[in-house]
Design a protein around this motif. Structure first.
Motif, PDB file in Angstrom:
ATOM      1  N   GLY A  13       0.800  -1.213   0.000  1.00 53.97           N
ATOM      2  CA  GLY A  13       0.000   0.000   0.000  1.00 53.97           C
ATOM      3  C   GLY A  13       0.833   1.262   0.000  1.00 53.97           C
ATOM      4  N   GLN A  14       2.174   1.142   0.050  1.00 53.96           N
ATOM      5  CA  GLN A  14       3.006   2.344   0.026  1.00 53.96           C
ATOM      6  C   GLN A  14       2.950   3.014  -1.342  1.00 53.96           C
ATOM      7  N   ARG A  15       2.981   2.191  -2.392  1.00 54.74           N
ATOM      8  CA  ARG A  15       2.855   2.730  -3.744  1.00 54.74           C
ATOM      9  C   ARG A  15       1.471   2.376  -4.255  1.00 54.74           C
ATOM     10  N   ARG A  16       0.659   3.405  -4.428  1.00 51.53           N
ATOM     11  CA  ARG A  16      -0.748   3.227  -4.719  1.00 51.53           C
ATOM     12  C   ARG A  16      -1.047   3.446  -6.190  1.00 51.53           C
ATOM     13  N   VAL A  17      -2.233   3.011  -6.602  1.00 53.27           N
ATOM     14  CA  VAL A  17      -2.761   3.278  -7.934  1.00 53.27           C
ATOM     15  C   VAL A  17      -4.170   3.825  -7.769  1.00 53.27           C
ATOM     16  N   PHE A  18      -4.464   4.898  -8.496  1.00 49.41           N
ATOM     17  CA  PHE A  18      -5.789   5.506  -8.487  1.00 49.41           C
ATOM     18  C   PHE A  18      -6.290   5.599  -9.928  1.00 49.41           C
ATOM     19  N   ARG A  19      -7.597   5.682 -10.065  1.00 47.28           N
ATOM     20  CA  ARG A  19      -8.180   5.759 -11.408  1.00 47.28           C
ATOM     21  C   ARG A  19      -9.305   6.784 -11.424  1.00 47.28           C
ATOM     22  N   ALA A  20      -9.564   7.316 -12.613  1.00 49.72           N
ATOM     23  CA  ALA A  20     -10.670   8.255 -12.801  1.00 49.72           C
ATOM     24  C   ALA A  20     -11.049   8.262 -14.276  1.00 49.72           C
ATOM     25  N   GLU A  21     -12.285   8.586 -14.543  1.00 54.35           N
ATOM     26  CA  GLU A  21     -12.738   8.735 -15.928  1.00 54.35           C
ATOM     27  C   GLU A  21     -12.421  10.152 -16.394  1.00 54.35           C
ATOM     28  N   VAL A  22     -11.657  10.249 -17.482  1.00 49.42           N
ATOM     29  CA  VAL A  22     -11.252  11.538 -18.016  1.00 49.42           C
ATOM     30  C   VAL A  22     -11.589  11.574 -19.504  1.00 49.42           C
ATOM     31  N   GLU A  23     -12.523  12.414 -19.876  1.00 50.54           N
ATOM     32  CA  GLU A  23     -12.911  12.566 -21.286  1.00 50.54           C
ATOM     33  C   GLU A  23     -13.240  11.216 -21.923  1.00 50.54           C
ATOM     34  N   GLY A  24     -13.960  10.368 -21.200  1.00 48.41           N
ATOM     35  CA  GLY A  24     -14.433   9.110 -21.752  1.00 48.41           C
ATOM     36  C   GLY A  24     -13.475   7.949 -21.676  1.00 48.41           C
ATOM     37  N   GLY A  25     -12.314   8.130 -21.053  1.00 43.12           N
ATOM     38  CA  GLY A  25     -11.361   7.028 -20.911  1.00 43.12           C
ATOM     39  C   GLY A  25     -10.885   6.923 -19.476  1.00 43.12           C
ATOM     40  N   THR A  26     -10.454   5.723 -19.057  1.00 43.53           N
ATOM     41  CA  THR A  26      -9.961   5.516 -17.698  1.00 43.53           C
ATOM     42  C   THR A  26      -8.477   5.832 -17.649  1.00 43.53           C
ATOM     43  N   VAL A  27      -8.131   6.804 -16.829  1.00 42.08           N
ATOM     44  CA  VAL A  27      -6.740   7.217 -16.636  1.00 42.08           C
ATOM     45  C   VAL A  27      -6.316   6.804 -15.233  1.00 42.08           C
ATOM     46  N   CYS A  28      -5.130   6.232 -15.114  1.00 45.20           N
ATOM     47  CA  CYS A  28      -4.594   5.822 -13.821  1.00 45.20           C
ATOM     48  C   CYS A  28      -3.444   6.733 -13.429  1.00 45.20           C
ATOM     49  N   ALA A  29      -3.159   6.808 -12.134  1.00 40.79           N
ATOM     50  CA  ALA A  29      -2.064   7.638 -11.651  1.00 40.79           C
ATOM     51  C   ALA A  29      -1.558   7.081 -10.340  1.00 40.79           C
ATOM     52  N   ASP A  30      -0.345   7.475  -9.993  1.00 35.35           N
ATOM     53  CA  ASP A  30       0.211   7.057  -8.712  1.00 35.35           C
ATOM     54  C   ASP A  30      -0.239   7.965  -7.584  1.00 35.35           C
ATOM     55  N   ARG A  31      -0.835   9.115  -7.930  1.00 35.24           N
ATOM     56  CA  ARG A  31      -1.313  10.049  -6.910  1.00 35.24           C
ATOM     57  C   ARG A  31      -2.743  10.459  -7.223  1.00 35.24           C
ATOM     58  N   SER A  32      -3.596  10.392  -6.216  1.00 37.73           N
ATOM     59  CA  SER A  32      -4.977  10.816  -6.423  1.00 37.73           C
ATOM     60  C   SER A  32      -5.059  12.314  -6.657  1.00 37.73           C
ATOM     61  N   LEU A  33      -4.116  13.070  -6.089  1.00 41.19           N
ATOM     62  CA  LEU A  33      -4.105  14.514  -6.277  1.00 41.19           C
ATOM     63  C   LEU A  33      -3.925  14.866  -7.755  1.00 41.19           C
ATOM     64  N   THR A  34      -3.123  14.104  -8.472  1.00 45.47           N
ATOM     65  CA  THR A  34      -2.932  14.347  -9.904  1.00 45.47           C
ATOM     66  C   THR A  34      -4.249  14.212 -10.652  1.00 45.47           C
ATOM     67  N   LEU A  35      -5.000  13.151 -10.350  1.00 45.45           N
ATOM     68  CA  LEU A  35      -6.282  12.952 -11.030  1.00 45.45           C
ATOM     69  C   LEU A  35      -7.297  14.009 -10.617  1.00 45.45           C
ATOM     70  N   ALA A  36      -7.223  14.447  -9.366  1.00 43.64           N
ATOM     71  CA  ALA A  36      -8.123  15.514  -8.933  1.00 43.64           C
ATOM     72  C   ALA A  36      -7.848  16.786  -9.717  1.00 43.64           C
ATOM     73  N   ARG A  37      -6.563  17.111  -9.929  1.00 39.82           N
ATOM     74  CA  ARG A  37      -6.214  18.284 -10.723  1.00 39.82           C
ATOM     75  C   ARG A  37      -6.664  18.108 -12.170  1.00 39.82           C
ATOM     76  N   LEU A  38      -6.535  16.873 -12.672  1.00 38.25           N
ATOM     77  CA  LEU A  38      -6.874  16.606 -14.067  1.00 38.25           C
ATOM     78  C   LEU A  38      -8.372  16.690 -14.325  1.00 38.25           C
TER      79      LEU A  38
END
Length: 618
Positions: free
Chosen positions: A120-145
């Motif tokens: 759990g130290q290195r995490r994966v997060f996902r979000a729908e962005v413009e109709g596609g699933t984008v993953c990131a190592d930081r949830s903050l990045t996806l929140a900004r996106l």
């Protein structure tokens, strides 16, 4: 769109995405240049900001493979492994034997694969962005996106601190952003469909003490040697406890020159300094720095100083100024990184819930352990017996937990977990939001293991891993990367392979680690059974921060979010000495309040910067 500090990356599916996605990512990377690595198709695959030390990427025909973090495989070895991959199902087998703490990202035949560490130290997060699933190592990045805002219900759960149960623990705090459970990978296909793939299972707990200790020693040795080499200067914590001291001796064995720091707390019964001095005298070439607490910034210093926001609230405000002071001392003496014993408490010894399975499989041994635990911890006999005969499912336990959010803590730690508890200042809305989440989880959640003792141990390990992530991120931003070898996946696997009743007994302290370090760490350290505290400094730090706490009480972001009661929170912040709970509850609240203020400050600062550079009309 605001920049995201430090190293970060996103993983894009092998599909045509809207041009706005890449445009937003370039804005997120400002003022640095966005790094982009393509899929074999030429479409963007990896994008973000990283250095060659933080990310290794290789190409093998139509396969792209990358690891981010600390990994035993160099670029050449990774390329050899990549040639074994013809399908996403081959990825984990191809990486077998690699150790460290890292993400794995791959592009194979139009499929995208990404996973973090099972700690759990290195995490994966996902979000729908413009109709596609984008993953990131930081949830903050996806929140900004995505422009997401903090989710009130998930924020309310953070008032429970480290007592949030699986699968709610570690969830993203942003609307529309979701965490991938540790031990699972996310795979997206050419058609855009997304599935999770289980890539990790806990080892069978069957090794006798000698074999388990040998395995743990070798895993820790490799974890430390992966980070430090002969002649390199390494910073290290030397608390006088078994965890940090073990890492210091392993680093010395690897040939590192140590700059070790010890905190000397003011309690008259404090023994940390004496044990640390004993260890330092036996570590060749060590530079041992001892810091009396009076010479350090006080606890909670800098509460009113805003910093870069992390993915989620942490207890960092308690000792952030102290840790910065220690890091600067190590940096000035040439240290390139810092070894921390964080996670040792959780990894090398299971919680007492192991008694459930032990009583059923070996009644005589189980009764001896139960009696020993009761004598040591003064558990009420009736409460202990009721807990041990309790056979409720995990779903039933979660359902009951929803009804006991504001009840006193259980008298014995023998359930599926510690049980979430909200502080007295949690609002009625926060209580109801947390209840709804627990009830919903009860309908779908599966335990981490059918044995509640194993479940509790894995959950505890992942709690340590989640805490290590923000710790490492903040340390890297301060210029001295912090490494937590106890949270490496291979180290965790080695510990979990031990028989639980031999890895933790009522009659000795951390017997598994003591056996693993036998002959390397002095017996005087391995026989230690005490653990010191900094209670006086904690209380004094709150006293000195009364003015800031009073200002927070009058203008609380938690109250504004609807998760804290204004009057109860004011009472707690202005009179912490009267708390009926304890330090963890207050620290979780201060961490959440500081996090909301950091977000607010970060957004306002970048809005001002964007106005400064905006073109003016002619």
């Amino acid at each position: 769109m605001h920049s995201t500090p430090g190293c970060w990356f996103v993983v894009l599916p092998d599909r045509d995405l809207h041009p706005r996605v890449m445009a937003r990512l370039r804005e997120t990377a400002r003022p640095d240049t966005l790094r982009v690595v393509p899929h074999p198709s030429g479409r963007p695959w990896l994008a973000g900001r990283w250095t060659g030390e933080e990310m290794t990427v290789c190409t093998a025909g139509a396969v792209r493979l990358a690891v981010a973090g600390t990994c035993s495989l160099d670029a050449g070895q990774l390329a050899v492994r990549a040639r074994r991959i013809g399908d996403p199902a081959h990825i984990e087998a191809a990486l077998s034997g690699a150790h460290g703490c890292f993400h794995v990202i791959a592009s194979v035949a139009g499929h995208t694969y990404v996973r973090g560490s099972h700690s759990g130290q290195r995490r994966v997060f996902r979000a729908e962005v413009e109709g596609g699933t984008v993953c990131a190592d930081r949830s903050l990045t996806l929140a900004r996106l995505t422009g997401a805002a903090p989710d009130t219900a998930r924020l309310a759960l953070h008032l429970a601190g480290g007592r949030v149960p699986h699968p709610l623990a570690g969830g993203a705090l942003w609307g529309g952003v979701y965490g991938v459970q540790p031990g699972q990978a996310l795979e997206s296909g050419p058609d855009g469909r997304v599935r999770t793939r289980v890539w990790w299972q806990p080892p069978v707990a069957e090794l006798p003490p000698a074999e388990a200790a040998a395995g743990l020693r070798e895993a820790l040795r490799r974890a430390v040697a992966l980070r430090v080499g002969s002649g390199e200067v390494a910073g290290a914590d030397l608390s006088g406890g078994m965890d940090s001291t073990s890492l210091c001796f392993l680093a010395a064995e690897a040939g590192a020159r140590l700059v070790a720091v010890t905190l000397d707390w003011s309690a008259p019964t404090n023994q940390d300094r004496a044990y640390a001095d004993h260890a330092a005298a036996r570590l060749p070439g060590i530079e041992h720095l001892v810091f009396p607490s009076a010479d350090l910034p006080g606890h909670f210093s800098g509460l009113d100083v805003r910093g870069e926001p992390t993915d989620e609230p942490t207890a960092a405000p308690r000792d952030r100024a102290q840790q910065r002071h220690l890091a600067e001392a190590m940096l000035t003496r040439g240290a390139g990184l810092r070894l921390s014993g964080h996670g040792g408490d959780q990894v090398v010894q299971p919680p007492p819930a192991y008694l459930h399975a032990l009583l059923r499989h070996s009644p005589t041994t189980g009764l001896r352990h139960a009696a020993g635990r009761r004598a040591r911890h003064r558990w009420p006999l009736g409460a202990m017996v009721r807990a041990l005969v309790d056979g409720r499912s995990y779903a039933a336990w979660l359902t009951q937990a929803a009804e006991h959010l504001i009840a006193p803590a259980a008298p014995t730690p023998l359930g599926w977990g510690p049980g979430p508890r909200l502080p007295a200042w949690a609002s009625a809305q926060a209580v109801e939001l947390c209840r709804e989440q627990l009830r919903a989880a009860a309908h779908r959640a599966e335990p981490l293991h059918r044995d509640r003792g194993r479940h509790a141990w894995i959950a505890m390990v992942r709690q340590a891993g989640r805490a290590a992530g923000p710790l490492s991120h903040r340390a890297a931003l301060a210029g001295l990367p912090a490494h937590t070898p106890f949270c490496d996946d291979a180290v965790i696997d080695a510990a979990l392979a031990a028989r639980p009743h031999e890895a933790s007994t009522p009659w000795s302290y951390k017997p598994l680690l003591a056996a693993a370090m036998n002959g390397l760490v002095p017996d005087h350290i391995l026989c230690r059974t005490t653990k010191d505290h900094c209670g006086a400094e904690w209380r004094e730090g709150l006293r000195r921060q009364r003015r800031t706490l009073a200002a927070w009480a009058e203008d609380s972001r938690l109250v504004a979010a609807g998760v804290a009661d204004a009057d109860e929170l004011r009472r707690a912040l202005l009179s912490p000495q009267l708390l009926t709970g304890g330090a963890p509850e207050l620290e979780a609240t201060l961490g959440a309040e500081a996090w909301l203020r950091d977000l607010e400050h970060h957004d306002a600062r970048h809005d001002a910067q964007e106005k400064d550079v905006a073109p003016t009309s002619p």
